[in-house]
Design a protein around this motif. Structure first.
Motif, PDB file in Angstrom:
ATOM      1  N   HIS A 123       6.447   0.771  15.313  1.00 45.81           N
ATOM      2  CA  HIS A 123       5.561   1.637  14.440  1.00 45.81           C
ATOM      3  C   HIS A 123       4.124   1.522  14.548  1.00 45.81           C
ATOM      4  O   HIS A 123       3.769   0.376  15.450  1.00 45.81           O
ATOM      5  N   PHE A 129       0.445   2.381   9.725  1.00 48.61           N
ATOM      6  CA  PHE A 129       0.994   2.496   8.223  1.00 48.61           C
ATOM      7  C   PHE A 129       1.763   0.927   7.943  1.00 48.61           C
ATOM      8  O   PHE A 129       1.947   0.173   8.778  1.00 48.61           O
ATOM      9  N   GLU A 130       2.147   0.966   6.626  1.00 48.11           N
ATOM     10  CA  GLU A 130       2.850   0.035   6.204  1.00 48.11           C
ATOM     11  C   GLU A 130       4.405   0.279   5.768  1.00 48.11           C
ATOM     12  O   GLU A 130       4.504   1.559   5.319  1.00 48.11           O
ATOM     13  N   THR A 131       5.240  -0.554   5.905  1.00 47.24           N
ATOM     14  CA  THR A 131       6.609  -0.257   5.426  1.00 47.24           C
ATOM     15  C   THR A 131       6.936  -1.440   4.378  1.00 47.24           C
ATOM     16  O   THR A 131       6.448  -2.575   4.461  1.00 47.24           O
ATOM     17  N   GLN A 175      13.018   1.949   1.143  1.00 45.89           N
ATOM     18  CA  GLN A 175      12.150   1.696   2.140  1.00 45.89           C
ATOM     19  C   GLN A 175      11.029   2.656   1.786  1.00 45.89           C
ATOM     20  O   GLN A 175      11.162   3.996   1.822  1.00 45.89           O
ATOM     21  N   TRP A 213       7.109   4.217   2.871  1.00 49.76           N
ATOM     22  CA  TRP A 213       5.864   4.153   3.869  1.00 49.76           C
ATOM     23  C   TRP A 213       4.861   4.327   3.273  1.00 49.76           C
ATOM     24  O   TRP A 213       4.359   5.408   2.782  1.00 49.76           O
ATOM     25  N   ASN A 271       0.714   4.948   3.860  1.00 47.81           N
ATOM     26  CA  ASN A 271      -0.225   5.260   4.975  1.00 47.81           C
ATOM     27  C   ASN A 271      -1.320   4.070   4.714  1.00 47.81           C
ATOM     28  O   ASN A 271      -1.846   3.714   3.902  1.00 47.81           O
ATOM     29  N   GLN A 322       1.360  12.813  12.459  1.00 46.83           N
ATOM     30  CA  GLN A 322       2.506  11.839  12.706  1.00 46.83           C
ATOM     31  C   GLN A 322       3.303  12.454  13.878  1.00 46.83           C
ATOM     32  O   GLN A 322       3.538  13.504  13.835  1.00 46.83           O
ATOM     33  N   PRO A 367       7.428   7.378  14.077  1.00 42.80           N
ATOM     34  CA  PRO A 367       7.028   6.163  13.658  1.00 42.80           C
ATOM     35  C   PRO A 367       5.545   5.854  14.008  1.00 42.80           C
ATOM     36  O   PRO A 367       5.236   4.892  13.388  1.00 42.80           O
TER      37      PRO A 367
END
Length: 311
Positions: free
Chosen positions: A66, A69-71, A127, A129, A131, A268, A271
């Motif tokens: 990845h 961004f954050e998960t 989950q 995601w 940005n 994008q 991932p």
């Protein structure tokens, strides 16, 4: 990207789009219900993906990268083993949360575990995601992890809330968000109702986990909504009304998530999420050559993937 309204506050938000999250295959034999990140809703600024996942060993999400961004992984049932190329390793157990900032790059694995006696368990979760703005996309990877018992909770008038991010009735989450985000897990007993504040210019959605409920306006073509439905809320208001009018006696459970739009270009490639094609090209080059954040991935593979003989 949804537009930002400049209308005055004091109005309730209405559902403007309703999607059913159909099953699809992801990872290694895993099944997800994707609502954000599919062709009908590619991006809902700042949200990139929302998956409701369901996995039983040996299926899962083995080693993958990845960047940008954050998960946010929130376990509803069972548990997931997590490990990455930086040496971080742990278990996200039922009701627990992991807020991972991928930042400039991480390679990790998310795989279900057995129950300790050699048999497998069913593992379900969400989950999301989120940005990151351009100024945060290349920060160092980091984690915020909270066990179920430590997640802030509140209860009033038949409404139970788990505060994943943000606050409710003065009860605040421990999570710090680089992209301003509110994430609430509501359970409404039959006959109960909420009127929840949402920042005026933030994008917001509801995802129903259990039961049937009304959101925004009972007369709407989008009402009622049941499990696995994504509801996009319109702008121009600062509160959501929702209620459990079920005659079945069953609770209504849903998440309400809102976030401040970033308003930057999004490019994008799987991932990897950056602002320009040039940055994506550089990210692919970095990943393939183990540079600029991916150095430790060169000789790493997860224990879970090794045990399954996947690599």
């Amino acid at each position: 990207m949804m537009p930002i309204s400049e209308e005055a506050s004091g109005k309730k938000r209405l559902v403007v789009k309703k999607l059913f999250a159909r099953q699809q295959h992801e990872g290694f034999g895993a099944v997800v219900r994707r609502s954000i990140g599919r062709f009908e809703l590619r991006y809902f600024d700042p949200f990139l993906v929302l998956d409701e996942f369901s996995v039983t060993a040996p299926a899962g999400f083995p080693d993958h990268p990845h960047r940008g961004f954050e998960t946010v992984t929130y376990m509803l049932e069972g548990e997931i083993l997590h490990e990455d190329c930086e040496g971080h390793k742990g278990v996200i157990r039922e009701g627990g949360l992991q807020w991972m900032t991928a930042g400039n790059g991480i390679v990790h694995s998310e795989m279900p575990s057995s129950n300790g006696n050699g048999t497998t368990t069913h593992n379900k979760g969400l989950q999301l995601w989120i940005n990151l703005s351009s100024k945060h996309k290349l920060v160092l990877p980091s984690y915020q992890e909270i066990e179920s018992k430590d997640i802030a909770e509140a209860e009033k008038d038949g409404v139970r809330v788990r505060i994943i991010a943000g606050e409710w009735n003065g009860v605040k989450s421990k999570i710090c968000t680089r992209t301003p985000t509110m994430y609430l897990d509501f359970t409404l007993s039959p006959g109960s109702k909420i009127s929840q504040h949402i920042p005026l210019h933030w994008n917001a959605f509801v995802y129903v986990l259990q039961g049937h409920g009304h959101f925004g306006d009972a007369r709407s073509q989008h009402s009622p909504a049941s499990a696995h439905h994504m509801l996009i809320l319109g702008l121009g208001g600062d509160r959501l009304e929702a209620w459990n009018g079920s005659d079945s006696g069953l609770p209504l459970r849903f998440i309400l998530v809102s976030g401040e739009p970033i308003g930057e270009p999004v490019v994008q490639f799987g991932p990897f999420v950056m602002n320009t094609q040039e940055e994506i090209d550089q990210t692919i080059d970095d990943f393939e050559n183990f540079t600029n954040g991916f150095e430790k991935a060169r000789h790493w593979k997860s224990q879970a993937a090794s045990d399954l003989g996947l690599f």
